[in-house]
Design a protein around this motif. Structure first.
Motif, PDB file in Angstrom:
ATOM      1  N   PRO A   1       0.837  -1.212   0.000  1.00 15.89           N
ATOM      2  CA  PRO A   1       0.000   0.000   0.000  1.00 15.89           C
ATOM      3  C   PRO A   1       0.865   1.253   0.000  1.00 15.89           C
ATOM      4  O   PRO A   1       1.920   1.306   0.623  1.00 15.89           O
ATOM      5  CB  PRO A   1      -0.802  -0.128   1.299  1.00 15.89           C
ATOM      6  N   ALA A   2       0.405   2.268  -0.731  1.00 16.69           N
ATOM      7  CA  ALA A   2       1.118   3.541  -0.812  1.00 16.69           C
ATOM      8  C   ALA A   2       0.127   4.689  -0.634  1.00 16.69           C
ATOM      9  O   ALA A   2      -1.090   4.474  -0.583  1.00 16.69           O
ATOM     10  CB  ALA A   2       1.836   3.663  -2.158  1.00 16.69           C
ATOM     11  N   LYS A   3       0.667   5.889  -0.561  1.00 19.91           N
ATOM     12  CA  LYS A   3      -0.195   7.059  -0.373  1.00 19.91           C
ATOM     13  C   LYS A   3      -1.179   7.213  -1.530  1.00 19.91           C
ATOM     14  O   LYS A   3      -2.335   7.626  -1.339  1.00 19.91           O
ATOM     15  CB  LYS A   3       0.657   8.315  -0.225  1.00 19.91           C
ATOM     16  N   ASP A   4      -0.719   6.906  -2.758  1.00 22.94           N
ATOM     17  CA  ASP A   4      -1.605   7.012  -3.910  1.00 22.94           C
ATOM     18  C   ASP A   4      -2.824   6.103  -3.773  1.00 22.94           C
ATOM     19  O   ASP A   4      -3.912   6.433  -4.260  1.00 22.94           O
ATOM     20  CB  ASP A   4      -0.850   6.664  -5.193  1.00 22.94           C
ATOM     21  N   ASP A   5      -2.655   4.958  -3.121  1.00 20.57           N
ATOM     22  CA  ASP A   5      -3.781   4.043  -2.935  1.00 20.57           C
ATOM     23  C   ASP A   5      -4.826   4.649  -1.990  1.00 20.57           C
ATOM     24  O   ASP A   5      -6.030   4.514  -2.226  1.00 20.57           O
ATOM     25  CB  ASP A   5      -3.294   2.706  -2.384  1.00 20.57           C
ATOM     26  N   ILE A   6      -4.351   5.306  -0.954  1.00 20.72           N
ATOM     27  CA  ILE A   6      -5.284   5.972  -0.026  1.00 20.72           C
ATOM     28  C   ILE A   6      -6.007   7.106  -0.739  1.00 20.72           C
ATOM     29  O   ILE A   6      -7.231   7.266  -0.618  1.00 20.72           O
ATOM     30  CB  ILE A   6      -4.523   6.493   1.205  1.00 20.72           C
ATOM     31  N   ASP A   7      -5.246   7.886  -1.527  1.00 20.12           N
ATOM     32  CA  ASP A   7      -5.862   8.982  -2.278  1.00 20.12           C
ATOM     33  C   ASP A   7      -6.871   8.445  -3.294  1.00 20.12           C
ATOM     34  O   ASP A   7      -7.940   9.040  -3.492  1.00 20.12           O
ATOM     35  CB  ASP A   7      -4.785   9.793  -2.996  1.00 20.12           C
ATOM     36  N   ALA A   8      -6.524   7.322  -3.932  1.00 21.16           N
ATOM     37  CA  ALA A   8      -7.430   6.735  -4.921  1.00 21.16           C
ATOM     38  C   ALA A   8      -8.717   6.250  -4.263  1.00 21.16           C
ATOM     39  O   ALA A   8      -9.813   6.421  -4.815  1.00 21.16           O
ATOM     40  CB  ALA A   8      -6.732   5.585  -5.640  1.00 21.16           C
ATOM     41  N   PHE A   9      -8.584   5.644  -3.098  1.00 25.12           N
ATOM     42  CA  PHE A   9      -9.775   5.166  -2.379  1.00 25.12           C
ATOM     43  C   PHE A   9     -10.687   6.333  -1.999  1.00 25.12           C
ATOM     44  O   PHE A   9     -11.906   6.279  -2.212  1.00 25.12           O
ATOM     45  CB  PHE A   9      -9.344   4.398  -1.131  1.00 25.12           C
ATOM     46  N   ILE A  10     -10.094   7.398  -1.466  1.00 25.98           N
ATOM     47  CA  ILE A  10     -10.886   8.572  -1.061  1.00 25.98           C
ATOM     48  C   ILE A  10     -11.563   9.209  -2.274  1.00 25.98           C
ATOM     49  O   ILE A  10     -12.754   9.548  -2.245  1.00 25.98           O
ATOM     50  CB  ILE A  10      -9.990   9.593  -0.335  1.00 25.98           C
ATOM     51  N   GLN A  11     -10.802   9.330  -3.384  1.00 21.26           N
ATOM     52  CA  GLN A  11     -11.375   9.957  -4.572  1.00 21.26           C
ATOM     53  C   GLN A  11     -12.452   9.068  -5.191  1.00 21.26           C
ATOM     54  O   GLN A  11     -13.425   9.585  -5.764  1.00 21.26           O
ATOM     55  CB  GLN A  11     -10.280  10.254  -5.596  1.00 21.26           C
ATOM     56  N   ASP A  12     -12.306   7.747  -5.090  1.00 17.99           N
ATOM     57  CA  ASP A  12     -13.344   6.846  -5.602  1.00 17.99           C
ATOM     58  C   ASP A  12     -14.645   7.024  -4.824  1.00 17.99           C
ATOM     59  O   ASP A  12     -15.735   6.994  -5.404  1.00 17.99           O
ATOM     60  CB  ASP A  12     -12.873   5.396  -5.520  1.00 17.99           C
ATOM     61  N   ILE A  13     -14.532   7.168  -3.516  1.00 15.19           N
ATOM     62  CA  ILE A  13     -15.730   7.413  -2.702  1.00 15.19           C
ATOM     63  C   ILE A  13     -16.380   8.733  -3.118  1.00 15.19           C
ATOM     64  O   ILE A  13     -17.612   8.820  -3.286  1.00 15.19           O
ATOM     65  CB  ILE A  13     -15.379   7.447  -1.206  1.00 15.19           C
ATOM     66  N   GLN A  14     -15.556   9.749  -3.327  1.00 13.15           N
ATOM     67  CA  GLN A  14     -16.084  11.039  -3.772  1.00 13.15           C
ATOM     68  C   GLN A  14     -16.711  10.929  -5.162  1.00 13.15           C
ATOM     69  O   GLN A  14     -17.739  11.566  -5.447  1.00 13.15           O
ATOM     70  CB  GLN A  14     -14.958  12.080  -3.777  1.00 13.15           C
TER      71      GLN A  14
END
Length: 349
Positions: A90-103
């Protein structure tokens, strides 16, 4: 044709995926033939009864341990393995991708995060090896397989297990853990089969899981210019996709629910007799549902075999394209100047 079907994995990874899938399917078939011996009596009979099923289950269990040990060793000793291992963390981009997918789902973002895209308009070399969803799947399956292998080895001898934990209740709880973990993984595998077999862009099988990236060209077409997109706009749905995916999706849901209900109320394995809730539904509907779950697994096994057939046919096609055309008289192919092609090549050098 599009470059959506480009392989992302090496030849060793694709072969390992196929062997692991075959081993896991056999573990499921044998394990659930024992667990649901009333509902799956025909499967138990076909595999030689209780003794035959137990023997096959233990042999495939040893195979699972061997595959897990091989894969861990390969990741540690090979540079490619160490590189790929770093890419699934897991990397920071994965967290950002998850948050943006929810949005994105909530309508608060215009598009998905680049690290979450796998198909929609991006070229094969512009998307990550695995999205955060893919990394989650790898992590979940890795943990489950490791725990299944360890717990399976420990409960090989129930007498020795009881002696190890000193109490029968503790030993039974450990057996229950192994069985219920298998139920959880079974449901995940059934969904995995549906997800990759019924994907509209790859139906009926996702070839990138079987054809390694070394065997797939960078792009398709007659010109040498690299296309700007994946070519997804040139794809069309198969006429049978909607009907087949609907039926298979219903079978997957019914199978998952039936296996879950049966594992809670069925008496014996994986829930010991002393811990069984009892009084659960015992009907033809539950029997049909559990058998539908096994059918879903059977389809997954067939699709895995079909994917390997496609790989073999692809290899043969590449070999045929590399071979020079044979002359009509059985001699060497000639050029316009009457000399063998090899001689012309040498003279040019």
């Amino acid at each position: 044709m599009s470059n959506l079907d480009h392989g992302k994995f090496t030849r060793v990874t694709t072969l390992f995926h196929s062997l692991l899938g075959l081993d896991v399917f056999l573990l499921f078939f044998t394990g659930y033939a024992i667990m649901f011996n009333d509902e799956l009596w025909w499967m138990l009979t076909l595999m030689g009864g209780a003794s035959g099923v137990t023997a096959i289950h233990r042999i495939t269990g040893i195979g699972l341990v061997a595959l897990v040990v091989f894969w861990i060793t390969l990741q540690l000793i090979s540079s490619t393995g160490r590189s790929n291992f770093s890419k699934i963390l897991p990397a920071k981009d994965d967290i950002d991708a998850f948050i943006q997918d929810i949005q994105f789902v909530l309508g608060r973002a215009d598009e998905r995060h680049p690290s979450a895209r796998q198909f929609a308009g991006d070229k094969a070399d512009e998307v990550p090896l695995l999205s955060y969803i893919g990394k989650g799947v790898v992590a979940i399956f890795s943990i489950e397989l490791t725990l299944l292998a360890i717990s399976g080895l420990l409960i090989w001898s129930k007498t020795g297990l009881a002696a190890m934990f000193q109490t029968k209740a503790a030993a039974m709880a450990f057996v229950t853990f192994h069985g219920l973990l298998g139920v959880i993984m079974l449901m995940g595998v059934m969904f995995h089969v549906f997800e990759h077999g019924m994907h509209p862009a790859f139906y009926p099988v996702e070839t990138k899981a079987f054809i390694p990236r070394s065997m797939v060209p960078e792009h398709h077409g007659d010109d040498d210019e690299e296309p700007d997109t994946t070519g997804i706009e040139r794809l069309s749905l198969s006429p049978s996709w909607r009907t087949v995916s609907t039926i298979f999706g219903a079978m997957t849901v019914i199978g998952i629910v039936s296996v879950l209900i049966g594992s809670i109320f069925d008496e014996g394995y994986p829930v010991p007799r002393e811990l069984a809730i009892g009084g659960g539904p015992s009907s033809i509907l539950l029997t049909i549902g559990i058998n539908l779950g096994m059918v879903v697994l059977g389809v997954g096994l067939v699709l895995s075999m079909y994917g390997n057939v496609l790989r073999i046919r692809w290899e043969q096609q590449l070999e045929e394209e590399r071979e020079p055309p044979a002359a009509a008289d059985g001699g060497e192919p000639q050029t316009d100047g009457g000399q063998p092609e090899a001689d012309d090549a040498e003279s040019e050098n």
